[in-house]
Enzyme design. Structure first.
Site, PDB file in Angstrom:
ATOM      1  N   LYS A  53       0.482  -0.951   0.050  1.00 64.90           N
ATOM      2  CA  LYS A  53      -0.096   0.159  -0.128  1.00 64.90           C
ATOM      3  C   LYS A  53       0.823   1.241   0.371  1.00 64.90           C
ATOM      4  O   LYS A  53       0.395   2.223  -0.669  1.00 64.90           O
ATOM      5  CB  LYS A  53      -0.571   0.347   0.866  1.00 64.90           C
ATOM      6  CG  LYS A  53      -2.039  -1.161   0.677  1.00 64.90           C
ATOM      7  CD  LYS A  53      -2.968  -1.528   2.977  1.00 64.90           C
ATOM      8  CE  LYS A  53      -4.394  -2.640   2.256  1.00 64.90           C
ATOM      9  NZ  LYS A  53      -4.526  -2.688   2.795  1.00 64.90           N
ATOM     10  N   GLN A  97      -4.360  -1.324   9.275  1.00 64.99           N
ATOM     11  CA  GLN A  97      -4.769  -2.299   8.806  1.00 64.99           C
ATOM     12  C   GLN A  97      -5.607  -3.095  10.038  1.00 64.99           C
ATOM     13  O   GLN A  97      -5.113  -3.323  11.819  1.00 64.99           O
ATOM     14  CB  GLN A  97      -2.594  -3.298   8.859  1.00 64.99           C
ATOM     15  CG  GLN A  97      -2.761  -4.512   7.429  1.00 64.99           C
ATOM     16  CD  GLN A  97      -3.540  -4.231   6.481  1.00 64.99           C
ATOM     17  OE1 GLN A  97      -3.806  -3.452   5.983  1.00 64.99           O
ATOM     18  NE2 GLN A  97      -4.365  -5.299   6.510  1.00 64.99           N
ATOM     19  N   ASP A 120     -11.211   2.985   3.647  1.00 64.35           N
ATOM     20  CA  ASP A 120     -11.062   1.751   4.084  1.00 64.35           C
ATOM     21  C   ASP A 120     -12.947   1.532   3.991  1.00 64.35           C
ATOM     22  O   ASP A 120     -13.434   0.536   3.169  1.00 64.35           O
ATOM     23  CB  ASP A 120     -10.716   0.725   5.364  1.00 64.35           C
ATOM     24  CG  ASP A 120      -9.827   0.329   5.146  1.00 64.35           C
ATOM     25  OD1 ASP A 120      -9.536  -0.114   4.116  1.00 64.35           O
ATOM     26  OD2 ASP A 120      -9.294  -0.225   5.737  1.00 64.35           O
TER      27      ASP A 120
HETATM   28  N1  GUN Z   1      -7.294  -6.427   6.053  1.00 61.08           N
HETATM   29  C1  GUN Z   1      -7.724  -7.472   5.107  1.00 61.08           C
HETATM   30  N2  GUN Z   1      -7.845  -6.298   3.973  1.00 61.08           N
HETATM   31  C2  GUN Z   1      -8.272  -5.422   4.731  1.00 61.08           C
HETATM   32  C3  GUN Z   1      -8.695  -4.198   3.761  1.00 61.08           C
HETATM   33  O1  GUN Z   1      -9.215  -3.619   2.735  1.00 61.08           O
HETATM   34  N3  GUN Z   1      -8.331  -3.112   4.311  1.00 61.08           N
HETATM   35  C4  GUN Z   1      -7.860  -3.006   5.770  1.00 61.08           C
HETATM   36  N4  GUN Z   1      -7.385  -2.039   6.904  1.00 61.08           N
HETATM   37  N5  GUN Z   1      -7.606  -3.973   6.232  1.00 61.08           N
HETATM   38  C5  GUN Z   1      -7.603  -5.424   5.921  1.00 61.08           C
END
Ligand code: GUN
Length: 295
Positions: A53, A97, A120
């Site tokens: 990311k 995350q 998100d």
């Molecule tokens: N963990 C797995 N997928 C995601 C996501 O799309 N966003 C976040 N913040 N954590 C995750």
């Protein structure tokens, strides 16, 4: 029929090029979109997602404020950092995350994120807005699925979509997005899950199958209608001693069997995966535009 493979990498690259131009145009106005990233702990999969990311942000000119915190971080400390990012005008999006360590209440943390920075799309405010069809930050993986369908020319209006899996991150939101009375949606949606009796009964009727069960081979060729579109959201590690790392990635569907029957199918890797980060970048650019009264 041999299926056409949906090239998620290419579609993601196309969207990232579009975003890169938008970011350049914003920079000329003195606006630099910023993403605050928080990772708590040492989970290897999470570490690699977060690194990807951060790199993707750099590639298109988004500023990323990276925060790697130890597994022992308290909920209070985490909430303090989220609060600081909420108040920081350089930060347009906040990404915590998931999953978080067990001693931290995930929903309390998601609730603490300013809904206007919730790139998100996990805050109940954005979930609610999405559900009633208002403008909202859409969660990245389901938004990526909808974009893949759209950019591959798949007609969703009037189609029967069968979603497998009811997670808050994929199954529930993708079902919700596709049933909206909107362009790129307007589908008849069936949501199947572990409580569904006779999954094949439903999948055989589907024009579009979206598999997000979290289990390899949840969907096999005998469960698919000839010519159906199959979107595989799964990412499962299965042991493979022929590989140096000892495993390979497979999705939730039997790709080899189904590709002879479907009209379109996403591979794993290289299908939905590259779209998730791309839609996070999209949301961050959107947020920067909104914060500056553009849009
Ligand atoms: N963990 C797995 N997928 C995601 C996501 O799309 N966003 C976040 N913040 N954590 C995750």
């Amino acid at each position: 029929m041999a299926a056409r493979i949906i090239d998620g990498k290419q579609i993601a690259a196309d969207i990232r090029e579009e975003l890169k131009s938008e970011v350049s145009a914003l920079k000329e106005k003195g606006i630099v979109p910023g993403l605050g990233v928080i990772l708590v702990g040492e989970d290897p999969a999470s570490k690699s997602y977060v690194s990807a990311k951060e790199k993707a942000c750099g590639d298109i000119g988004i500023f990323s404020d990276d925060n790697r915190l130890p597994a022992e971080t308290t909920q209070e400390e985490l909430l303090e950092l989220v609060g600081k990012m909420n108040r920081d005008p350089k930060i347009n999006g906040i990404l915590v995350q998931l999953p978080l360590p067990k001693h931290i209440d995930e929903s309390a943390v998601l609730l603490a994120i300013d809904p206007d920075k919730d790139v998100d799309g996990f805050h109940p405010m954005n979930v609610g807005k999405m559900m009633v069809g208002e403008k909202a930050f859409l969660p990245c993986t389901p938004h990526g699925v909808v974009q893949l369908l759209k950019r591959s020319g798949v007609e969703t209006s009037g189609a029967h979509v069968v979603v497998i899996g009811r997670s808050n991150i994929v199954g529930k939101p993708v079902a919700n997005m596709l049933l909206q009375k909107k362009e790129g949606a307007n589908a008849t949606v069936t949501l199947c899950h572990t409580g569904t009796k006779n999954l094949a009964h439903f999948t055989k009727q589907a024009d579009i199958i979206i598999a997000a069960s979290g289990w390899p081979n949840t969907v096999t060729a005998d469960m698919v209608k000839e010519g159906a579109v199959v979107i595989d959201v799964g990412v499962n590690r299965i042991e493979d001693t022929t590989r140096e790392r000892g495993f390979r990635l497979v999705g939730d569907v039997d790709f080899e069997g189904i590709k002879e029957k479907a009209s379109l199918i996403t591979p794993v890797p290289g299908g939905v995966g590259p779209m998730t980060i791309t839609m996070l970048l999209f949301n961050t650019v959107e947020s920067a535009k909104r914060a500056n009264g553009i849009d």
